[in-house]
Design an enzyme around this catalytic site. Sequence first.
Site, short mmCIF file in Angstrom:
data_model
loop_
_atom_site.label_atom_id
_atom_site.label_comp_id
_atom_site.label_asym_id
_atom_site.label_seq_id
_atom_site.Cartn_x
_atom_site.Cartn_y
_atom_site.Cartn_z
N ASP A 32 17.20 32.44 -25.16
CA ASP A 32 18.25 31.45 -25.39
C ASP A 32 17.51 30.16 -25.76
O ASP A 32 16.31 30.01 -25.51
CB ASP A 32 19.15 31.26 -24.16
CG ASP A 32 20.48 30.59 -24.53
OD1 ASP A 32 20.56 30.02 -25.65
OD2 ASP A 32 21.42 30.63 -23.73
C1 BGC Z 1 23.66 28.88 -25.84
C2 BGC Z 1 23.64 30.13 -26.69
C3 BGC Z 1 23.59 29.76 -28.15
C4 BGC Z 1 22.37 28.91 -28.38
C5 BGC Z 1 22.22 28.47 -29.82
C6 BGC Z 1 22.53 27.95 -26.20
O1 BGC Z 1 22.65 26.74 -25.54
O2 BGC Z 1 23.59 29.22 -24.48
O3 BGC Z 1 24.77 30.93 -26.42
O4 BGC Z 1 23.60 30.92 -28.94
O5 BGC Z 1 22.46 27.74 -27.58
O6 BGC Z 1 23.18 27.54 -30.16
#
Ligand code: BGC
Length: 768
Positions: free
Chosen positions: A229
């Site tokens: 993530d």
């Molecule tokens: C979120 C993800 C997301 C990623 C990219 C993160 O903060 O938890 O679900 O895909 O950011 O935007």
Amino acid sequence: MTDKIQTLISQMTLAEKAALCTGDSMWTTTAVARLNIPRLLVSDGPHGLRRVANVHAVMEKSQPATCFPTASSLAATWDVALLHEMGQALAAEAIALDVDVILGPGVNMKRTPLCGRNFEYFSEDPYLAGEMAAALINGIQSKGVGTSLKHFAANNQEFERFSISAEVDERTLREIYLPAFETAVTKAQPWTVMCAYNKVNGTYASEHHQLLTDILRDEWGFAGFVVSDWGAVHDRVAALQAGLDLEMPGPKKARVQAVIEAVNMGELDEAVLDTAVGRILRIVFKAAETPKTRLEAGQNSRFDVAAHHALACKVAAAGIVLLKNNGVLPLQNPQHIAVIGRAAQTPHFQGGGSSHINPTQVDVPFAELQKLAASAELSFAPGYPADDSFQQALIDEAVTIAQTADVALLYMALPGFKESEGYDRPDLDLTGQQVALIKAVTAVQPRTVVILNNGAAVTMSDWIEGAAAVLEAWMMGQAGGGAIANVLFGRANPGGKLAETYPLRLGDTPAYLNFPGENGVVRYGEGLFIGYRYYDAREQPVLFPFGYGLSYTTFAYSNPLVSASTFKDTDGVTVSVDVTNTGTMAGEEIVQVYVHDQKARLVRPYKELKGFAKVMLQPSETKTVTIPLNFRAFAYYDPAYQQWIAEDGEFDILIGASAADIRASLTVTLQSTAVRPSILHRESTIRAWMDDPRGQAVLGPFFQQMMTQGGGLFGGGDLGETEFIGMNPMDFLLDMPLLSVLHFQSDSLPQTPEELVDGLLQQVHQGT
Ligand code: BGC
């Protein structure tokens, strides 16, 4: 690994390999021009594309894309075919927007309705969530676009999501928090899996070898790459060793350097790096097989905007759940409609955070009503402010238009400040003003319909009594306004059912005493018992049960059958039931199959969802629904054996219209084919010995002899005599370890108690 990938790896320098494992921008991987390795472009996700043109930007307004309904709404459709179709549309948009991998879907469990991000997740039930995710992934990937199954694992709250440790026992992890991921991986092979931010039992998910390698790859056979993530990596080398292939976002020179140095210092085996590089390259080249449209400045989207909007409307309508209806719906030609609530003019159709989409167009609920109620007079009052303030004047204005109308439609959206990615909900209530508004309007207008836009359960006890009907429309995507109008006027028959329980109050919810955690730790103290599993076990009343939803028609169930009354666990069994539409309107019914284990070695939830089917029926039409149940439908995970176990014995198969509306029950007998090793050990109790067939065979004669010999604990007496301790000594002994019992006898034994127990254990284990 294919020859091509192997050759490439052998041609890459250490620096190039290290760089490939870290992003090159917010949304791209690192290209290696000299070897013709293209970059891979990823984009949020999950219910539409948030494609920012500048790959180095995060907050920039994204390219227009269809905002489909969010996962809560998708799950309430229980419609795998529809999700597959939506997946194909998402893929078409990805291709048009030059996106290789969509960052979604999210399959984290709704452990508590307070999780601010529940709108992006499917359900409190792992079976339903897994099936929904697999359908969506298969739809997207069937068109050559990848997905990223997220957030792996135990990311069930926003509070301290970057650092908190979810303390969850192994059985709960296996039975509740992992199966949706497992189903998605085994049924749909997502190209990538995204690890969670949080720790799981003290180890960051990004560094969790057991999760990322032992379970995900070795047990489930995941073949793609694991991506972090955004910002979830702490120790780059430890993460690589655990099985995390790609760190996002980038660029991050220090991380790349850390990998290079670790290899040079002999701290990281270069083969580990090569494996990660191979996994990333495979997906990079797989993605390249599907040509994308390169984005040009000012260029219009090259997908069928109108068709996708229509599909978003169809999905939104399928996900609407009719929670209450005293007959006011569908609307019968009202002449004067009071439309109340800001959300009727400013629809709340998506949540805040990384999934926030720039929609191609938005249906305004009020305008959509007007289209279908051409001859009616519509009046509007906003009813509540955009902020959290209390404004009596807005309530008074709404009451004025409601009391002279034939019907009042109250559009109530839970505001973004109460529910979003990044923070959890403070409570389960609508705002104070919204509750006061509903009460005031229902007091003057008995024909009031409340329409809700929210991502997870809300409480209604304060006001539901006065409402004539309640529609749960979720964060319904850009076409939700039209979907609601269709349902209100009976152009669509609501066929959705809840994928999560609606509790009566916050204090009733399963994680209430173990949320959100403190000092960096959240203890999943309720264990297996989340959602309906908890309410079943506590025999606790709820507002609306899991699987519940009304329709404008009615359905009867008959002729429940099972393919065999006795079956082997490896064969499974098939259940069927006839469903008849007994009303006057065509409609869809969602048939649910739950399994109840009559007796098990370990505590089990009273029942668990193991199959479902959605069926469309014309008035008076009957269809037979057939649902297969495999080994896993009957099994539980036993940490003592480290495996899934379906025990011999009787199971009830419960066929229901919801978790609380079981229409038929069939009892079957399962014959286990598994041979399990004995888990008896030095500290095992007499009860454990007697419960184990091999233990019983060995201990029985020995124990008999010991009792007749007497001495020590037995005082030379007859164990049948109970007066001297006021109880049956056998019951007393059952929960004592055999070893302790023997210690009471030690003087009269030919060997030490330890030698005797070890000897008996040897006999038992020889037999396994
Ligand atoms: C979120 C993800 C997301 C990623 C990219 C993160 O903060 O938890 O679900 O895909 O950011 O935007």
